[in-house]
Scaffold this motif. Sequence first.
Motif, PDB file in Angstrom:
ATOM      1  N   ASP A 166       0.828  -1.206   0.000  1.00 46.06           N
ATOM      2  CA  ASP A 166       0.000   0.000   0.000  1.00 46.06           C
ATOM      3  C   ASP A 166       0.865   1.261   0.000  1.00 46.06           C
ATOM      4  N   ALA A 167       1.908   1.255   0.830  1.00 44.62           N
ATOM      5  CA  ALA A 167       2.794   2.421   0.894  1.00 44.62           C
ATOM      6  C   ALA A 167       3.436   2.687  -0.470  1.00 44.62           C
ATOM      7  N   ALA A 183       4.227   6.499  -0.658  1.00 43.23           N
ATOM      8  CA  ALA A 183       4.741   6.829   0.673  1.00 43.23           C
ATOM      9  C   ALA A 183       6.092   6.155   0.875  1.00 43.23           C
ATOM     10  N   LEU A 184       7.106   6.938   1.253  1.00 42.30           N
ATOM     11  CA  LEU A 184       8.455   6.402   1.415  1.00 42.30           C
ATOM     12  C   LEU A 184       9.040   6.843   2.747  1.00 42.30           C
ATOM     13  N   ARG A 201       8.394   7.331  13.471  1.00 46.63           N
ATOM     14  CA  ARG A 201       9.232   8.227  12.664  1.00 46.63           C
ATOM     15  C   ARG A 201       8.373   8.792  11.546  1.00 46.63           C
ATOM     16  N   PRO A 202       8.614  10.039  11.162  1.00 38.08           N
ATOM     17  CA  PRO A 202       7.811  10.639  10.082  1.00 38.08           C
ATOM     18  C   PRO A 202       8.187  10.059   8.722  1.00 38.08           C
ATOM     19  N   TRP A 203       7.213  10.010   7.827  1.00 30.41           N
ATOM     20  CA  TRP A 203       7.456   9.585   6.455  1.00 30.41           C
ATOM     21  C   TRP A 203       8.197  10.692   5.709  1.00 30.41           C
ATOM     22  N   ALA A 204       9.118  10.324   4.847  1.00 29.92           N
ATOM     23  CA  ALA A 204       9.818  11.312   4.028  1.00 29.92           C
ATOM     24  C   ALA A 204       8.900  11.847   2.941  1.00 29.92           C
ATOM     25  N   VAL A 205       8.093  10.959   2.372  1.00 32.05           N
ATOM     26  CA  VAL A 205       7.138  11.315   1.326  1.00 32.05           C
ATOM     27  C   VAL A 205       5.843  10.589   1.629  1.00 32.05           C
ATOM     28  N   GLY A 206       4.708  11.312   1.568  1.00 34.24           N
ATOM     29  CA  GLY A 206       3.421  10.679   1.809  1.00 34.24           C
ATOM     30  C   GLY A 206       3.290  10.195   3.243  1.00 34.24           C
ATOM     31  N   THR A 265       9.119   3.762  10.931  1.00 41.59           N
ATOM     32  CA  THR A 265       8.194   4.609  10.165  1.00 41.59           C
ATOM     33  C   THR A 265       6.848   3.919  10.017  1.00 41.59           C
ATOM     34  N   LEU A 266       6.868   2.627   9.755  1.00 46.50           N
ATOM     35  CA  LEU A 266       5.624   1.875   9.598  1.00 46.50           C
ATOM     36  C   LEU A 266       4.788   1.877  10.881  1.00 46.50           C
TER      37      LEU A 266
END
Length: 479
Positions: free
Chosen positions: A122-123, A128-129, A157-162, A152-153
Amino acid sequence: MAQIVLNGASLRCDDVVRFAAGDVKVGVDPASLDAAEAAWKLQREAVARRAVYGRTTGVGANKTVLTEGGAEDGLRLMRSHAGGVGELMPPELVRAMLLVRLNQLAAGRSGVHPRLLVAIADALNMGALPAVHRIGAIGTGDLTALAETAMTLVGERPWAVGELAPVEFGAGEALGFMSSNSATLAEAVLVTVELRELLRASHTVAALSYIALGGSPEPYATTVHNAKPHPGQVYCAAEMRRLLGMTAVPMPGRRIQDPYGLRAFPQVQGPALDAVRSLETVLTTEINASTENPMISVEDNDVYHNAHFHTAYVAVGLDTARATVHHVAELSAARLGDLVEPDQTDLPAFLASGPPGSSGVMILEYVAHDALAQLRQAALPVTLGSAVVSRGLEDHASFSTQAARQAGTVAAAYRVVLGCELVAAVRALRMRAADLVDVPVREAYEQMAAVLDPSMADRSLTTDVELAATMLTALSRVD
Protein backbone atom coordinates in the motif's frame (compact mmCIF):
# COMPACT_ATOMS: atom_id res chain seq x y z
CA MET A 1 -0.37 1.35 -15.02
CA ALA A 2 1.51 -1.94 -15.19
CA GLN A 3 1.71 -4.08 -12.06
CA ILE A 4 4.34 -6.45 -10.72
CA VAL A 5 2.81 -9.30 -8.71
CA LEU A 6 5.24 -10.68 -6.15
CA ASN A 7 5.40 -14.31 -5.07
CA GLY A 8 8.90 -14.50 -3.61
CA ALA A 9 10.29 -16.49 -6.53
CA SER A 10 10.08 -14.69 -9.87
CA LEU A 11 11.29 -11.10 -9.41
CA ARG A 12 13.86 -10.04 -12.02
CA CYS A 13 16.53 -7.36 -11.82
CA ASP A 14 14.86 -5.48 -14.69
CA ASP A 15 11.61 -5.49 -12.68
CA VAL A 16 13.39 -3.76 -9.80
CA VAL A 17 14.78 -1.10 -12.14
CA ARG A 18 11.37 -0.46 -13.71
CA PHE A 19 9.71 -0.22 -10.31
CA ALA A 20 12.39 2.11 -8.93
CA ALA A 21 11.65 4.49 -11.80
CA GLY A 22 8.15 4.91 -10.38
CA ASP A 23 5.84 3.92 -13.23
CA VAL A 24 4.79 0.46 -12.01
CA LYS A 25 2.40 -0.70 -9.27
CA VAL A 26 2.98 -3.70 -7.03
CA GLY A 27 0.77 -6.50 -5.74
CA VAL A 28 1.30 -9.64 -3.68
CA ASP A 29 0.12 -13.05 -4.85
CA PRO A 30 -2.73 -14.20 -2.54
CA ALA A 31 -0.99 -17.55 -2.16
CA SER A 32 2.04 -15.72 -0.77
CA LEU A 33 -0.14 -13.98 1.81
CA ASP A 34 -1.47 -17.39 2.85
CA ALA A 35 2.08 -18.73 3.14
CA ALA A 36 3.11 -15.73 5.24
CA GLU A 37 0.18 -16.31 7.59
CA ALA A 38 1.06 -19.99 7.97
CA ALA A 39 4.64 -19.08 8.91
CA TRP A 40 3.37 -16.45 11.34
CA LYS A 41 1.21 -19.03 13.08
CA LEU A 42 4.07 -21.54 13.20
CA GLN A 43 6.36 -18.94 14.75
CA ARG A 44 3.86 -18.32 17.54
CA GLU A 45 3.66 -22.06 18.20
CA ALA A 46 7.43 -22.63 17.96
CA VAL A 47 8.37 -20.11 20.66
CA ALA A 48 6.17 -22.02 23.10
CA ARG A 49 8.23 -25.19 22.72
CA ARG A 50 11.82 -24.09 22.03
CA ALA A 51 14.25 -21.19 22.22
CA VAL A 52 14.08 -19.03 19.11
CA TYR A 53 16.68 -16.36 18.45
CA GLY A 54 15.32 -12.84 18.56
CA ARG A 55 11.91 -14.07 19.73
CA THR A 56 12.63 -15.61 23.12
CA THR A 57 16.18 -14.20 23.34
CA GLY A 58 18.05 -11.02 22.62
CA VAL A 59 20.08 -10.59 19.44
CA GLY A 60 23.80 -10.63 18.66
CA ALA A 61 25.84 -11.43 21.75
CA ASN A 62 22.59 -11.23 23.73
CA LYS A 63 21.49 -14.51 22.17
CA THR A 64 21.74 -16.24 25.56
CA VAL A 65 19.67 -13.59 27.32
CA LEU A 66 16.06 -14.70 27.71
CA THR A 67 13.37 -12.12 27.00
CA GLU A 68 9.63 -11.93 27.52
CA GLY A 69 9.15 -12.29 23.77
CA GLY A 70 6.38 -9.71 23.50
CA ALA A 71 5.71 -6.89 21.07
CA GLU A 72 7.49 -4.43 23.35
CA ASP A 73 10.73 -6.37 22.87
CA GLY A 74 10.34 -5.87 19.14
CA LEU A 75 9.80 -2.13 19.56
CA ARG A 76 12.97 -1.86 21.63
CA LEU A 77 14.85 -3.78 18.93
CA MET A 78 13.63 -1.39 16.23
CA ARG A 79 14.43 1.69 18.30
CA SER A 80 17.92 0.55 19.19
CA HIS A 81 18.81 -0.45 15.64
CA ALA A 82 17.34 2.59 13.87
CA GLY A 83 20.71 4.32 14.10
CA GLY A 84 21.72 4.89 10.49
CA VAL A 85 23.66 8.06 9.71
CA GLY A 86 24.88 10.04 6.70
CA GLU A 87 22.86 11.21 3.74
CA LEU A 88 19.43 9.80 2.98
CA MET A 89 18.92 7.20 0.30
CA PRO A 90 17.39 8.66 -2.88
CA PRO A 91 13.70 7.83 -3.45
CA GLU A 92 14.37 5.36 -6.28
CA LEU A 93 16.68 3.34 -4.05
CA VAL A 94 14.14 3.30 -1.20
CA ARG A 95 11.46 2.09 -3.61
CA ALA A 96 13.77 -0.65 -4.87
CA MET A 97 14.70 -1.64 -1.29
CA LEU A 98 11.06 -1.98 -0.26
CA LEU A 99 10.19 -3.94 -3.39
CA VAL A 100 13.01 -6.41 -2.77
CA ARG A 101 12.08 -6.80 0.90
CA LEU A 102 8.41 -7.28 0.06
CA ASN A 103 9.28 -9.97 -2.46
CA GLN A 104 11.45 -11.79 0.07
CA LEU A 105 8.65 -11.63 2.64
CA ALA A 106 6.31 -13.04 0.00
CA ALA A 107 8.36 -16.25 0.10
CA GLY A 108 6.58 -16.95 3.40
CA ARG A 109 9.44 -17.83 5.74
CA SER A 110 9.88 -14.68 7.84
CA GLY A 111 7.17 -15.14 10.44
CA VAL A 112 5.73 -11.65 9.97
CA HIS A 113 1.96 -11.24 9.71
CA PRO A 114 0.50 -10.71 6.21
CA ARG A 115 -0.70 -7.25 7.29
CA LEU A 116 2.92 -6.06 7.02
CA LEU A 117 3.15 -7.24 3.42
CA VAL A 118 -0.10 -5.49 2.59
CA ALA A 119 1.08 -2.31 4.32
CA ILE A 120 4.34 -2.20 2.36
CA ALA A 121 2.49 -2.72 -0.92
CA ASP A 122 0.00 0.00 0.00
CA ALA A 123 2.79 2.42 0.89
CA LEU A 124 4.57 1.81 -2.40
CA ASN A 125 1.41 2.16 -4.46
CA MET A 126 0.51 5.41 -2.68
CA GLY A 127 4.01 6.79 -3.07
CA ALA A 128 4.74 6.83 0.67
CA LEU A 129 8.45 6.40 1.42
CA PRO A 130 10.40 6.32 4.70
CA ALA A 131 13.51 8.40 5.33
CA VAL A 132 16.40 5.92 5.34
CA HIS A 133 20.05 6.76 6.03
CA ARG A 134 22.75 5.19 3.87
CA ILE A 135 25.43 4.36 6.45
CA GLY A 136 25.01 1.50 8.90
CA ALA A 137 25.56 -1.90 7.24
CA ILE A 138 28.57 -4.15 6.60
CA GLY A 139 27.04 -6.87 4.44
CA THR A 140 25.47 -8.95 7.22
CA GLY A 141 22.00 -7.42 7.18
CA ASP A 142 20.74 -3.90 6.48
CA LEU A 143 19.63 -3.57 10.08
CA THR A 144 19.67 0.21 10.40
CA ALA A 145 17.86 0.81 7.10
CA LEU A 146 15.14 -1.72 7.84
CA ALA A 147 14.80 -0.64 11.47
CA GLU A 148 14.25 2.94 10.31
CA THR A 149 11.67 1.62 7.87
CA ALA A 150 9.95 -0.39 10.60
CA MET A 151 9.89 2.62 12.91
CA THR A 152 8.19 4.61 10.16
CA LEU A 153 5.62 1.87 9.60
CA VAL A 154 4.69 1.77 13.30
CA GLY A 155 4.34 5.55 13.37
CA GLU A 156 7.35 6.50 15.50
CA ARG A 157 9.23 8.23 12.66
CA PRO A 158 7.81 10.64 10.08
CA TRP A 159 7.46 9.58 6.45
CA ALA A 160 9.82 11.31 4.03
CA VAL A 161 7.14 11.32 1.33
CA GLY A 162 3.42 10.68 1.81
CA GLU A 163 2.11 8.78 4.80
CA LEU A 164 0.40 5.58 5.88
CA ALA A 165 -1.65 4.74 8.94
CA PRO A 166 0.51 3.09 11.65
CA VAL A 167 0.93 -0.66 11.34
CA GLU A 168 1.12 -3.04 14.29
CA PHE A 169 4.19 -5.24 14.72
CA GLY A 170 3.36 -8.25 16.85
CA ALA A 171 5.63 -10.42 18.97
CA GLY A 172 8.72 -11.59 17.07
CA GLU A 173 7.90 -9.65 13.93
CA ALA A 174 10.52 -6.91 14.28
CA LEU A 175 13.47 -9.22 13.68
CA GLY A 176 11.52 -11.10 11.01
CA PHE A 177 11.12 -7.84 9.12
CA MET A 178 14.69 -6.58 9.67
CA SER A 179 16.47 -9.81 8.66
CA SER A 180 17.46 -8.85 5.13
CA ASN A 181 20.05 -7.11 2.96
CA SER A 182 17.35 -5.59 0.76
CA ALA A 183 18.88 -2.09 0.72
CA THR A 184 22.26 -3.42 -0.37
CA LEU A 185 20.66 -5.75 -2.90
CA ALA A 186 18.55 -2.93 -4.33
CA GLU A 187 21.58 -0.71 -4.81
CA ALA A 188 23.51 -3.59 -6.35
CA VAL A 189 20.67 -4.42 -8.74
CA LEU A 190 20.29 -0.84 -9.94
CA VAL A 191 23.99 -0.42 -10.64
CA THR A 192 24.37 -3.88 -12.19
CA VAL A 193 21.70 -3.13 -14.77
CA GLU A 194 23.39 0.23 -15.42
CA LEU A 195 26.75 -1.49 -15.93
CA ARG A 196 25.11 -4.00 -18.25
CA GLU A 197 23.77 -1.13 -20.38
CA LEU A 198 27.09 0.71 -20.39
CA LEU A 199 28.94 -2.41 -21.50
CA ARG A 200 26.44 -2.90 -24.31
CA ALA A 201 26.90 0.73 -25.34
CA SER A 202 30.66 0.33 -25.29
CA HIS A 203 30.41 -2.01 -28.31
CA THR A 204 28.79 0.83 -30.23
CA VAL A 205 31.33 3.42 -29.07
CA ALA A 206 34.24 1.11 -29.89
CA ALA A 207 32.73 0.42 -33.34
CA LEU A 208 32.58 4.15 -34.09
CA SER A 209 36.21 4.52 -33.01
CA TYR A 210 37.10 1.49 -35.14
CA ILE A 211 35.78 3.21 -38.26
CA ALA A 212 37.44 6.51 -37.36
CA LEU A 213 40.76 4.72 -36.82
CA GLY A 214 40.51 2.47 -39.88
CA GLY A 215 40.71 -0.66 -37.77
CA SER A 216 41.57 -4.14 -38.92
CA PRO A 217 38.74 -6.71 -39.02
CA GLU A 218 41.06 -9.66 -38.40
CA PRO A 219 40.94 -9.54 -34.57
CA TYR A 220 37.14 -10.00 -34.70
CA ALA A 221 37.04 -12.95 -37.10
CA THR A 222 34.89 -15.91 -36.09
CA THR A 223 37.80 -18.28 -36.66
CA VAL A 224 39.92 -16.35 -34.18
CA HIS A 225 37.38 -16.49 -31.37
CA ASN A 226 36.36 -20.08 -31.97
CA ALA A 227 39.94 -20.88 -31.05
CA LYS A 228 39.48 -19.42 -27.53
CA PRO A 229 35.73 -19.42 -26.96
CA HIS A 230 35.15 -17.60 -23.67
CA PRO A 231 31.44 -16.65 -23.77
CA GLY A 232 31.83 -12.90 -23.24
CA GLN A 233 34.71 -12.64 -25.66
CA VAL A 234 32.83 -14.54 -28.36
CA TYR A 235 29.77 -12.34 -27.84
CA CYS A 236 31.81 -9.14 -28.00
CA ALA A 237 33.47 -10.14 -31.26
CA ALA A 238 30.12 -11.15 -32.75
CA GLU A 239 28.58 -7.85 -31.69
CA MET A 240 31.41 -5.88 -33.28
CA ARG A 241 31.02 -7.89 -36.50
CA ARG A 242 27.30 -7.12 -36.47
CA LEU A 243 27.69 -3.41 -35.83
CA LEU A 244 30.40 -3.09 -38.47
CA GLY A 245 28.70 -5.25 -41.09
CA MET A 246 31.49 -7.83 -41.24
CA THR A 247 29.94 -10.70 -43.13
CA ALA A 248 32.78 -12.09 -45.29
CA VAL A 249 36.25 -13.38 -44.58
CA PRO A 250 38.04 -10.26 -43.31
CA MET A 251 40.52 -8.43 -45.50
CA PRO A 252 43.79 -7.11 -44.04
CA GLY A 253 43.49 -3.79 -42.21
CA ARG A 254 45.46 -0.61 -42.85
CA ARG A 255 47.92 -1.67 -40.11
CA ILE A 256 49.43 -5.09 -39.61
CA GLN A 257 48.65 -4.71 -35.91
CA ASP A 258 46.07 -2.35 -34.40
CA PRO A 259 46.60 -0.80 -30.96
CA TYR A 260 45.22 -2.84 -28.06
CA GLY A 261 42.20 -0.57 -27.76
CA LEU A 262 40.87 -2.17 -30.94
CA ARG A 263 42.81 -5.43 -31.21
CA ALA A 264 42.29 -6.68 -27.64
CA PHE A 265 38.79 -5.29 -27.13
CA PRO A 266 37.00 -8.69 -27.13
CA GLN A 267 39.57 -10.22 -24.76
CA VAL A 268 39.13 -7.34 -22.26
CA GLN A 269 35.42 -6.66 -22.75
CA GLY A 270 34.59 -10.37 -22.51
CA PRO A 271 35.48 -10.79 -18.81
CA ALA A 272 33.41 -7.72 -17.95
CA LEU A 273 30.40 -9.07 -19.84
CA ASP A 274 30.76 -12.42 -18.10
CA ALA A 275 31.26 -10.84 -14.67
CA VAL A 276 28.19 -8.62 -14.92
CA ARG A 277 26.10 -11.50 -16.26
CA SER A 278 27.22 -13.69 -13.35
CA LEU A 279 26.51 -10.88 -10.89
CA GLU A 280 23.00 -10.50 -12.25
CA THR A 281 22.44 -14.23 -11.72
CA VAL A 282 23.62 -13.93 -8.12
CA LEU A 283 21.38 -10.94 -7.48
CA THR A 284 18.36 -12.64 -9.02
CA THR A 285 18.87 -15.50 -6.56
CA GLU A 286 19.26 -13.08 -3.65
CA ILE A 287 16.19 -10.94 -4.32
CA ASN A 288 14.09 -14.11 -4.48
CA ALA A 289 15.66 -15.69 -1.40
CA SER A 290 14.45 -16.22 2.15
CA THR A 291 17.12 -14.37 4.08
CA GLU A 292 15.62 -14.38 7.57
CA ASN A 293 17.45 -15.69 10.61
CA PRO A 294 15.79 -17.66 12.00
CA MET A 295 13.88 -19.03 9.02
CA ILE A 296 10.38 -20.35 9.62
CA SER A 297 9.77 -23.54 7.66
CA VAL A 298 6.12 -24.54 7.44
CA GLU A 299 7.14 -27.57 5.35
CA ASP A 300 9.24 -28.94 8.21
CA ASN A 301 7.10 -27.50 11.01
CA ASP A 302 10.27 -26.07 12.51
CA VAL A 303 12.56 -23.07 12.84
CA TYR A 304 16.09 -22.98 11.39
CA HIS A 305 18.82 -20.71 12.69
CA ASN A 306 21.12 -19.92 9.78
CA ALA A 307 23.52 -17.47 8.12
CA HIS A 308 21.60 -16.38 5.03
CA PHE A 309 22.21 -12.81 6.15
CA HIS A 310 25.78 -13.17 4.86
CA THR A 311 26.23 -11.83 1.33
CA ALA A 312 29.65 -13.10 0.28
CA TYR A 313 28.31 -14.04 -3.16
CA VAL A 314 27.18 -10.47 -3.72
CA ALA A 315 30.40 -8.90 -2.45
CA VAL A 316 32.64 -11.14 -4.53
CA GLY A 317 30.48 -10.65 -7.61
CA LEU A 318 30.58 -6.87 -7.21
CA ASP A 319 34.34 -6.85 -6.63
CA THR A 320 34.88 -8.90 -9.78
CA ALA A 321 32.57 -6.77 -11.88
CA ARG A 322 34.20 -3.52 -10.79
CA ALA A 323 37.67 -4.82 -11.56
CA THR A 324 36.72 -6.01 -15.04
CA VAL A 325 34.95 -2.74 -15.88
CA HIS A 326 38.12 -0.89 -14.91
CA HIS A 327 40.05 -2.79 -17.57
CA VAL A 328 37.42 -1.97 -20.21
CA ALA A 329 37.50 1.71 -19.23
CA GLU A 330 41.28 1.72 -19.65
CA LEU A 331 40.83 0.53 -23.23
CA SER A 332 38.31 3.31 -23.87
CA ALA A 333 40.85 5.88 -22.66
CA ALA A 334 43.47 4.23 -24.86
CA ARG A 335 41.23 4.52 -27.94
CA LEU A 336 40.67 8.18 -27.09
CA GLY A 337 44.45 8.59 -27.12
CA ASP A 338 44.56 6.97 -30.55
CA LEU A 339 41.83 9.28 -31.87
CA VAL A 340 43.89 12.40 -31.15
CA GLU A 341 47.01 10.96 -32.81
CA PRO A 342 47.49 11.86 -36.52
CA ASP A 343 49.54 8.70 -37.16
CA GLN A 344 46.46 6.65 -36.24
CA THR A 345 43.73 8.71 -37.96
CA ASP A 346 45.42 10.67 -40.77
CA LEU A 347 43.54 13.63 -39.30
CA PRO A 348 44.91 16.76 -37.57
CA ALA A 349 46.35 16.35 -34.08
CA PHE A 350 43.67 16.46 -31.40
CA LEU A 351 41.08 16.50 -34.21
CA ALA A 352 41.58 20.27 -34.27
CA SER A 353 40.13 22.47 -36.97
CA GLY A 354 41.38 26.05 -36.93
CA PRO A 355 44.55 28.12 -36.82
CA PRO A 356 47.84 26.36 -36.08
CA GLY A 357 48.07 25.32 -32.45
CA SER A 358 44.31 24.78 -32.04
CA SER A 359 43.55 22.32 -29.24
CA GLY A 360 40.49 20.54 -30.62
CA VAL A 361 39.53 17.76 -28.20
CA MET A 362 42.84 17.79 -26.31
CA ILE A 363 41.11 18.36 -22.95
CA LEU A 364 39.04 15.17 -23.28
CA GLU A 365 42.05 13.05 -22.37
CA TYR A 366 42.42 14.93 -19.10
CA VAL A 367 38.74 14.54 -18.29
CA ALA A 368 38.76 10.84 -19.17
CA HIS A 369 41.84 10.11 -17.07
CA ASP A 370 40.43 12.02 -14.11
CA ALA A 371 37.32 9.85 -14.30
CA LEU A 372 39.47 6.76 -14.83
CA ALA A 373 41.46 7.55 -11.68
CA GLN A 374 38.21 7.74 -9.70
CA LEU A 375 37.12 4.48 -11.24
CA ARG A 376 40.44 2.84 -10.38
CA GLN A 377 40.09 3.73 -6.71
CA ALA A 378 36.47 2.54 -6.61
CA ALA A 379 37.46 -0.75 -8.26
CA LEU A 380 39.69 -1.79 -5.37
CA PRO A 381 38.31 -4.92 -3.64
CA VAL A 382 36.29 -4.63 -0.44
CA THR A 383 36.31 -8.38 0.23
CA LEU A 384 39.88 -8.29 1.57
CA GLY A 385 38.63 -6.68 4.79
CA SER A 386 36.44 -8.00 7.56
CA ALA A 387 34.96 -6.97 10.91
CA VAL A 388 34.42 -8.51 14.33
CA VAL A 389 31.40 -7.08 16.13
CA SER A 390 28.88 -7.86 18.88
CA ARG A 391 31.43 -8.84 21.50
CA GLY A 392 33.25 -11.13 19.10
CA LEU A 393 30.27 -13.32 18.26
CA GLU A 394 29.83 -12.00 14.71
CA ASP A 395 33.36 -12.40 13.42
CA HIS A 396 33.13 -11.93 9.67
CA ALA A 397 31.56 -9.47 7.26
CA SER A 398 31.30 -9.37 3.46
CA PHE A 399 31.09 -5.58 3.04
CA SER A 400 28.76 -6.09 0.10
CA THR A 401 27.11 -2.78 1.06
CA GLN A 402 30.34 -0.92 0.41
CA ALA A 403 30.93 -2.94 -2.76
CA ALA A 404 27.55 -1.80 -4.10
CA ARG A 405 28.29 1.83 -3.30
CA GLN A 406 31.68 1.58 -4.99
CA ALA A 407 30.02 0.05 -8.04
CA GLY A 408 27.91 3.19 -8.35
CA THR A 409 31.07 5.27 -8.46
CA VAL A 410 32.51 2.93 -11.09
CA ALA A 411 29.43 3.24 -13.29
CA ALA A 412 29.38 7.05 -13.08
CA ALA A 413 33.09 7.31 -13.90
CA TYR A 414 32.88 4.77 -16.73
CA ARG A 415 30.00 6.75 -18.23
CA VAL A 416 32.25 9.83 -18.37
CA VAL A 417 35.16 7.91 -19.94
CA LEU A 418 32.91 6.44 -22.62
CA GLY A 419 31.32 9.84 -23.18
CA CYS A 420 34.73 11.38 -23.88
CA GLU A 421 35.60 8.66 -26.40
CA LEU A 422 32.22 9.01 -28.06
CA VAL A 423 32.59 12.78 -28.53
CA ALA A 424 36.01 12.29 -30.12
CA ALA A 425 34.86 9.43 -32.36
CA VAL A 426 31.89 11.39 -33.69
CA ARG A 427 34.10 14.40 -34.34
CA ALA A 428 36.61 12.26 -36.23
CA LEU A 429 33.86 10.74 -38.34
CA ARG A 430 32.46 14.18 -39.13
CA MET A 431 35.91 15.09 -40.42
CA ARG A 432 35.92 12.02 -42.70
CA ALA A 433 32.20 11.34 -43.29
CA ALA A 434 32.89 9.38 -46.48
CA ASP A 435 34.27 6.55 -44.34
CA LEU A 436 30.81 5.84 -42.91
CA VAL A 437 29.12 3.23 -45.06
CA ASP A 438 25.66 1.74 -44.56
CA VAL A 439 26.34 -0.49 -41.54
CA PRO A 440 24.28 -0.86 -38.35
CA VAL A 441 26.56 1.42 -36.29
CA ARG A 442 25.72 4.27 -38.64
CA GLU A 443 22.42 4.60 -36.75
CA ALA A 444 24.40 5.47 -33.63
CA TYR A 445 26.48 8.02 -35.51
CA GLU A 446 23.37 9.70 -36.84
CA GLN A 447 21.80 9.80 -33.37
CA MET A 448 24.89 11.46 -31.94
CA ALA A 449 25.38 13.82 -34.87
CA ALA A 450 21.85 15.09 -34.28
CA VAL A 451 22.54 16.13 -30.69
CA LEU A 452 26.23 17.08 -30.55
CA ASP A 453 27.30 20.57 -31.55
CA PRO A 454 28.84 20.34 -35.07
CA SER A 455 31.23 23.27 -34.50
CA MET A 456 34.88 22.28 -34.90
CA ALA A 457 36.17 25.53 -33.42
CA ASP A 458 38.02 25.47 -30.10
CA ARG A 459 35.28 25.69 -27.46
CA SER A 460 34.09 24.13 -24.23
CA LEU A 461 33.21 20.46 -24.65
CA THR A 462 31.40 20.12 -21.32
CA THR A 463 27.93 19.96 -22.83
CA ASP A 464 29.11 17.53 -25.52
CA VAL A 465 30.46 15.07 -22.94
CA GLU A 466 27.36 15.37 -20.76
CA LEU A 467 25.07 14.74 -23.75
CA ALA A 468 27.17 11.81 -24.93
CA ALA A 469 27.15 10.25 -21.45
CA THR A 470 23.37 10.59 -21.30
CA MET A 471 22.95 9.06 -24.77
CA LEU A 472 24.83 5.88 -23.87
CA THR A 473 21.64 4.19 -22.68
CA ALA A 474 20.09 4.66 -26.12
CA LEU A 475 23.29 3.45 -27.81
CA SER A 476 23.08 0.19 -25.86
CA ARG A 477 20.12 -0.75 -28.08
CA VAL A 478 21.43 -0.07 -31.58
CA ASP A 479 19.88 -2.61 -33.96
